[in-house]
Design a protein around this motif. Sequence first.
Motif, PDB file in Angstrom:
ATOM      1  N   TYR A 251      32.892  32.799  36.969  1.00 31.22           N
ATOM      2  CA  TYR A 251      33.300  31.398  36.886  1.00 31.22           C
ATOM      3  C   TYR A 251      33.285  30.871  35.452  1.00 31.22           C
ATOM      4  N   LYS A 252      32.685  31.621  34.548  1.00 32.15           N
ATOM      5  CA  LYS A 252      32.701  31.239  33.135  1.00 32.15           C
ATOM      6  C   LYS A 252      34.028  31.621  32.464  1.00 32.15           C
ATOM      7  N   LEU A 253      34.820  32.439  33.140  1.00 31.54           N
ATOM      8  CA  LEU A 253      36.073  32.937  32.577  1.00 31.54           C
ATOM      9  C   LEU A 253      37.249  32.080  33.034  1.00 31.54           C
ATOM     10  N   PRO A 254      38.223  31.851  32.133  1.00 28.39           N
ATOM     11  CA  PRO A 254      39.399  31.044  32.500  1.00 28.39           C
ATOM     12  C   PRO A 254      40.127  31.583  33.729  1.00 28.39           C
ATOM     13  N   LYS A 255      40.120  32.906  33.894  1.00 21.19           N
ATOM     14  CA  LYS A 255      40.822  33.546  35.001  1.00 21.19           C
ATOM     15  C   LYS A 255      40.340  33.048  36.358  1.00 21.19           C
ATOM     16  N   TYR A 256      39.057  32.699  36.439  1.00 21.46           N
ATOM     17  CA  TYR A 256      38.481  32.321  37.723  1.00 21.46           C
ATOM     18  C   TYR A 256      38.217  30.810  37.830  1.00 21.46           C
ATOM     19  N   LYS A 257      38.754  30.052  36.890  1.00 23.96           N
ATOM     20  CA  LYS A 257      38.549  28.605  36.915  1.00 23.96           C
ATOM     21  C   LYS A 257      39.200  28.007  38.159  1.00 23.96           C
ATOM     22  N   ASN A 258      38.487  27.116  38.804  1.00 19.81           N
ATOM     23  CA  ASN A 258      38.969  26.436  40.011  1.00 19.81           C
ATOM     24  C   ASN A 258      39.278  27.408  41.160  1.00 19.81           C
ATOM     25  N   THR A 259      38.548  28.511  41.208  1.00 21.16           N
ATOM     26  CA  THR A 259      38.696  29.453  42.313  1.00 21.16           C
ATOM     27  C   THR A 259      37.364  29.594  43.031  1.00 21.16           C
ATOM     28  N   GLY A 344      40.221  38.199  57.306  1.00 20.00           N
ATOM     29  CA  GLY A 344      41.260  38.006  56.295  1.00 20.00           C
ATOM     30  C   GLY A 344      40.725  37.619  54.938  1.00 20.00           C
ATOM     31  N   ILE A 345      39.446  37.877  54.694  1.00 19.87           N
ATOM     32  CA  ILE A 345      38.825  37.549  53.402  1.00 19.87           C
ATOM     33  C   ILE A 345      38.909  38.788  52.525  1.00 19.87           C
ATOM     34  N   ASN A 346      39.810  38.757  51.565  1.00 20.48           N
ATOM     35  CA  ASN A 346      40.039  39.932  50.716  1.00 20.48           C
ATOM     36  C   ASN A 346      39.622  39.719  49.270  1.00 20.48           C
ATOM     37  N   ARG A 347      39.248  38.478  48.916  1.00 18.81           N
ATOM     38  CA  ARG A 347      38.825  38.234  47.533  1.00 18.81           C
ATOM     39  C   ARG A 347      37.948  36.991  47.457  1.00 18.81           C
TER      40      ARG A 347
END
Length: 347
Positions: A251-259, A344-347
Motif C-alpha cells: 500500500y506504500k507503492l503507487p501501484k497499489y494506491k486505492n486498492t 472468485g477472489i483472485n487478488r
Amino acid sequence: MYIKKILWAIALIGLLVAAYFAYFVYGAMFKANTAFNNNEAYIYVSSNASYEDVREQLEPLLIDIDGFDALATQKKYTTNLKAGKYVIKKGMSNNDIINSIRIGNKPIKLSFNNQESLEKLAGRVSQQIEADSLSLIEAMTNDVFLKSSGFSDKTALGMYIPNSYEVFWNTSGEAFRDRMLKEYNRFWNTDRNAKAKAIGLSRDEVMALASIVYEESKQSVEQPRIAGVYLNRIRIGMPLQADPTLKFAAYKLPKYKNTVIKRVLNIHKEIESPYNTYKYAGLPPGLIAMPDISAVDAVLNFEKHKYLYFAANAKKPGFHKFAKTLSQHNVNAREYQRYLSSQGINR
C-alpha cells in the motif's frame, strides 16, 4: 402643604423607579431565560471566539437575548471569554448562564479505535476536539518531541493506546499528544514491562508484533496463540512471513494506491521493503497499524505451544487452523486457497 405634596410625589416616583429597576434587574439576572425544550443544551467556545460568536450560538437558545447582552456586558463576560464546552440547563437565568459559560467547562469522552496511521488518527480526534487534524499531525510528528520521548516516525503510532479518555473540548494538538504520552506510560506498568523483558522484546517491538497479530485476527481468544507462533519463529530464526506486513508494504507503492488486496500472491512477496517479512527476518521497523489492547496483552501473555504455522479457516471465518509441520500447514493453506478461488477472489 404644597411642598409636602411635591415631596410625596417625588418619593412615589422614586419608589416606582426603584421598583422598575428592581424588576428589570430581577428579569435580567434571575428570571428563567431558556427557550429550548430539552433538559440541556451545549455551546462550544473556541479559543479565538468573539462575543458575537458566542451570542450567535446563544440566540436560538434564549427567550431574551437583549437582556442577556445587558447582563453579560455588566458582568464583563463580553470581554472575558473562556474556551470550552459549556452546558445550559433548561430554566436557567441569565446570571446562571453566564456563570456556567464562564467557569463550567465540561470534559468530553474522546475515543478512538484501531487507526491505521497517525494521519487517520488525527482525522478521528479532530472530529471530537477543537484542534484540527493539521495541528494534531504537526504535534504528533514533531521531531523534538519524538526524540525526547524515545520514538521515531516508524514507532510513533504505538504511543496511542486505543481507548476512551476524558479531556476538555478545547484541548490543543500538543496537549492531546502530551496527554497520550502520559497514558502510554501509565499503560506500560510494572507488570507489562516485566513481561516484555521476559520475552526479550522492547516496548516498540511488542507494539510492532501486536500490530501484526491484530491484523491477522480480531478474535481476542485466538490472538495469544498467533502471538505464540510468531515468537516461536523469532526464537528459531525463522522469518515471520506475515501477510499483513506484505499488504502494508504494497500500500506504500503507487501501484497499489486505492486498492484492496484480498489475496496475497507471490508477486507481493517480491516487494522490496523492510516491512516484507518474507524477505527479511525479524520484526519490521515499526507498526503496520494501531493494535488493540487485547493484541498487546496477547503478545505479553502469549500461548506456549509448538505451532509454527497457521492459515485462515475457510469453514470458520475469522479464525485459523494451526500446524506444527509444514506439510500439515500446506494442507490447511491449500484448503483456504481453494475457498478463495471458489469465491472468485483472485487478488
